[in-house]
Design a protein around this motif. Structure first.
Motif, PDB file in Angstrom:
ATOM      1  N   LYS A  42     -76.678 -73.344  22.871  1.00 13.48           N
ATOM      2  CA  LYS A  42     -77.796 -73.547  21.931  1.00 13.48           C
ATOM      3  C   LYS A  42     -78.446 -74.913  22.130  1.00 13.48           C
ATOM      4  O   LYS A  42     -79.673 -75.018  22.296  1.00 13.48           O
ATOM      5  CB  LYS A  42     -77.296 -73.405  20.469  1.00 13.48           C
ATOM      6  CG  LYS A  42     -76.613 -72.074  20.182  1.00 13.48           C
ATOM      7  CD  LYS A  42     -76.163 -71.953  18.732  1.00 13.48           C
ATOM      8  CE  LYS A  42     -75.101 -72.961  18.305  1.00 13.48           C
ATOM      9  NZ  LYS A  42     -73.802 -72.810  19.020  1.00 13.48           N
ATOM     10  N   SER A  43     -77.623 -75.963  22.118  1.00 14.26           N
ATOM     11  CA  SER A  43     -78.188 -77.317  22.268  1.00 14.26           C
ATOM     12  C   SER A  43     -78.810 -77.497  23.645  1.00 14.26           C
ATOM     13  O   SER A  43     -79.860 -78.145  23.784  1.00 14.26           O
ATOM     14  CB  SER A  43     -77.103 -78.381  22.049  1.00 14.26           C
ATOM     15  OG  SER A  43     -76.654 -78.359  20.720  1.00 14.26           O
ATOM     16  N   THR A  44     -78.178 -76.926  24.656  1.00 12.24           N
ATOM     17  CA  THR A  44     -78.728 -77.045  26.006  1.00 12.24           C
ATOM     18  C   THR A  44     -80.120 -76.415  26.071  1.00 12.24           C
ATOM     19  O   THR A  44     -81.050 -76.991  26.647  1.00 12.24           O
ATOM     20  CB  THR A  44     -77.790 -76.383  27.042  1.00 12.24           C
ATOM     21  OG1 THR A  44     -76.507 -77.004  26.946  1.00 12.24           O
ATOM     22  CG2 THR A  44     -78.316 -76.540  28.458  1.00 12.24           C
ATOM     23  N   PHE A  84     -82.658 -84.577  15.964  1.00 15.15           N
ATOM     24  CA  PHE A  84     -81.309 -84.470  16.513  1.00 15.15           C
ATOM     25  C   PHE A  84     -80.280 -84.091  15.456  1.00 15.15           C
ATOM     26  O   PHE A  84     -80.531 -84.210  14.256  1.00 15.15           O
ATOM     27  CB  PHE A  84     -80.902 -85.781  17.185  1.00 15.15           C
ATOM     28  CG  PHE A  84     -81.630 -85.996  18.474  1.00 15.15           C
ATOM     29  CD1 PHE A  84     -81.099 -85.529  19.659  1.00 15.15           C
ATOM     30  CD2 PHE A  84     -82.864 -86.621  18.490  1.00 15.15           C
ATOM     31  CE1 PHE A  84     -81.777 -85.702  20.850  1.00 15.15           C
ATOM     32  CE2 PHE A  84     -83.550 -86.800  19.681  1.00 15.15           C
ATOM     33  CZ  PHE A  84     -83.002 -86.341  20.865  1.00 15.15           C
ATOM     34  N   GLN A  85     -79.120 -83.654  15.956  1.00 19.62           N
ATOM     35  CA  GLN A  85     -78.009 -83.296  15.067  1.00 19.62           C
ATOM     36  C   GLN A  85     -77.594 -84.514  14.248  1.00 19.62           C
ATOM     37  O   GLN A  85     -77.330 -84.417  13.066  1.00 19.62           O
ATOM     38  CB  GLN A  85     -76.843 -82.818  15.934  1.00 19.62           C
ATOM     39  CG  GLN A  85     -75.757 -82.113  15.179  1.00 19.62           C
ATOM     40  CD  GLN A  85     -74.835 -81.358  16.128  1.00 19.62           C
ATOM     41  OE1 GLN A  85     -75.079 -81.296  17.332  1.00 19.62           O
ATOM     42  NE2 GLN A  85     -73.786 -80.801  15.584  1.00 19.62           N
ATOM     43  N   VAL A  86     -77.575 -85.669  14.926  1.00 19.20           N
ATOM     44  CA  VAL A  86     -77.236 -86.905  14.234  1.00 19.20           C
ATOM     45  C   VAL A  86     -78.547 -87.558  13.779  1.00 19.20           C
ATOM     46  O   VAL A  86     -79.487 -87.672  14.556  1.00 19.20           O
ATOM     47  CB  VAL A  86     -76.470 -87.860  15.177  1.00 19.20           C
ATOM     48  CG1 VAL A  86     -76.170 -89.174  14.491  1.00 19.20           C
ATOM     49  CG2 VAL A  86     -75.201 -87.189  15.665  1.00 19.20           C
ATOM     50  N   LEU A 179     -85.034 -78.265  15.663  1.00 12.01           N
ATOM     51  CA  LEU A 179     -84.009 -78.931  14.861  1.00 12.01           C
ATOM     52  C   LEU A 179     -82.628 -78.444  15.276  1.00 12.01           C
ATOM     53  O   LEU A 179     -82.331 -77.257  15.185  1.00 12.01           O
ATOM     54  CB  LEU A 179     -84.231 -78.618  13.375  1.00 12.01           C
ATOM     55  CG  LEU A 179     -85.594 -79.014  12.800  1.00 12.01           C
ATOM     56  CD1 LEU A 179     -86.119 -77.931  11.875  1.00 12.01           C
ATOM     57  CD2 LEU A 179     -85.487 -80.323  12.048  1.00 12.01           C
ATOM     58  N   ASP A 180     -81.798 -79.381  15.751  1.00 14.79           N
ATOM     59  CA  ASP A 180     -80.435 -79.020  16.160  1.00 14.79           C
ATOM     60  C   ASP A 180     -79.488 -79.292  14.992  1.00 14.79           C
ATOM     61  O   ASP A 180     -79.145 -80.430  14.721  1.00 14.79           O
ATOM     62  CB  ASP A 180     -80.031 -79.820  17.402  1.00 14.79           C
ATOM     63  CG  ASP A 180     -78.745 -79.290  18.039  1.00 14.79           C
ATOM     64  OD1 ASP A 180     -78.043 -78.488  17.386  1.00 14.79           O
ATOM     65  OD2 ASP A 180     -78.439 -79.693  19.172  1.00 14.79           O
ATOM     66  N   GLU A 181     -79.109 -78.237  14.319  1.00 13.92           N
ATOM     67  CA  GLU A 181     -78.184 -78.294  13.182  1.00 13.92           C
ATOM     68  C   GLU A 181     -78.568 -79.334  12.129  1.00 13.92           C
ATOM     69  O   GLU A 181     -77.836 -80.286  11.882  1.00 13.92           O
ATOM     70  CB  GLU A 181     -76.761 -78.550  13.682  1.00 13.92           C
ATOM     71  CG  GLU A 181     -76.336 -77.474  14.663  1.00 13.92           C
ATOM     72  CD  GLU A 181     -74.830 -77.436  14.888  1.00 13.92           C
ATOM     73  OE1 GLU A 181     -74.095 -77.858  13.982  1.00 13.92           O
ATOM     74  OE2 GLU A 181     -74.417 -76.980  15.956  1.00 13.92           O
ATOM     75  N   PRO A 182     -79.722 -79.129  11.493  1.00 18.27           N
ATOM     76  CA  PRO A 182     -80.178 -80.103  10.489  1.00 18.27           C
ATOM     77  C   PRO A 182     -79.236 -80.233   9.293  1.00 18.27           C
ATOM     78  O   PRO A 182     -79.297 -81.230   8.582  1.00 18.27           O
ATOM     79  CB  PRO A 182     -81.548 -79.553  10.054  1.00 18.27           C
ATOM     80  CG  PRO A 182     -81.529 -78.118  10.412  1.00 18.27           C
ATOM     81  CD  PRO A 182     -80.674 -78.008  11.645  1.00 18.27           C
TER      82      PRO A 182
HETATM   83 MG    MG Z   1     -74.833 -77.662  19.902  1.00 22.67          MG
END
Ligand code: MG
Ligand code: ADP
Length: 258
Positions: A42-44, A84-86, A179-182
């Motif tokens: 997913k992130s890739t 980003f996730q962070v 949005l990666d895992e908001p």
């Molecule tokens: Mg990921």
């Protein structure tokens, strides 16, 4: 429309993204959620779409333009923005200062009103300053940060920090927001509020969003369309009801096979 066409990306022996072809923004302001077990790619995929990674094979196009090798910061310029996730905010600045900084970055990139317009007396610096402050007011209100606009970022609850982070992405004026895992790092009580606010603002501004999310209740409640990845490939895509009707997908997401 944002399109991935046959994207492939390997890290050593690991094929993180394996011939992925998907489209986002089939309708303006579409809310697409990407789901899948850990390591599904997913992130890739998001990194390939936003220019953090270059694919080994395949292409990324944005409104018909091939952007496969375009730098991430240039893609921002073209309306493709990611969060980003962070959370990435300036910890020691207030909410307003953070948003102002994002607006000034955007202005610098696009030239804003520009020194020439100011020189020629078409606009004054005061006008521009005023316009920026009004935009901050709007963003603060839309992201429900009014009560904390003078608070220091590091002192905010996680949910508000995330909303500030997304507000700063909105300051960059996206057409597409990824949005990666908001909701990662956001307390369980705040997750619904955070996603709801992001969806509300995106809808009101017709921004197409692509969101990686683990919480299936949030996905069911807010997705127009769901794309499920597994082992680097598209397992399936469809309406959020797919999460209930696709038994194999349910097993994958519950991690039984992982
Ligand atoms: Mg990921
Ligand atoms: P997800 O976001 O779905 O959890 P990722 O896209 O982060 O999955 O990772 C997909 C696969 O690629 C995983 O096996 C992961 O370990 C691997 N991977 C991702 N990024 C890298 C990297 N920079 N270097 C090596 N392997 C990576």
């Amino acid at each position: 429309m944002l399109e991935a066409d046959g994207l492939k990306k390997s890290f050593g022996n690991i094929v993180a993204t394996d011939d992925v072809s998907v489209q986002f923004g089939k309708e303006d302001g579409e809310m697409v959620f990407i789901v899948g077990p850990n390591g599904a790619g997913k992130s890739t995929l998001v990194n390939l779409l936003t220019g953090l990674l270059e694919p080994d094979e395949g292409a990324v196009t944005l409104d018909g333009q091939d952007i496969t090798t375009m730098r991430a910061d240039q893609r921002v310029h073209e309306g493709l923005v990611r969060s980003f996730q962070v959370v990435k905010v300036f910890e020691e600045m207030t909410v307003r200062e953070n948003i102002r900084t994002a607006l000034l970055i955007k202005r610098k990139k696009t030239g804003g009103l520009g020194p020439r317009a100011i020189w020629e007396g078409l606009f004054s610096l005061d006008d521009e300053h005023e316009a920026i402050e009004r935009t901050i007011d709007d963003l603060v209100e839309q992201f429900r940060l009014d009560d904390v606009e003078e608070a220091i970022a590091e002192e905010l609850p996680h949910g508000d920090r995330k909303l500030l982070d997304v507000a700063m992405s909105f300051a960059l004026d996206p057409n597409y927001l990824l949005l990666d895992e908001p909701t990662s790092g956001v307390s369980a009580q705040e997750t619904d509020y955070v996603i709801e606010t992001i969806v509300e603002v995106s809808e009101s501004q017709n921004v197409t969003t692509v969101t990686i999310e683990h919480d299936m209740d949030l996905v069911k409640n807010h997705a127009d369309r769901v794309i499920a990845l597994h082992q680097g490939s598209v397992h399936g895509e469809g309406p959020p009801t797919m999460l209930e009707t696709d038994q194999e997908l349910r097993r994958l997401l519950l991690g039984v096979e992982e």
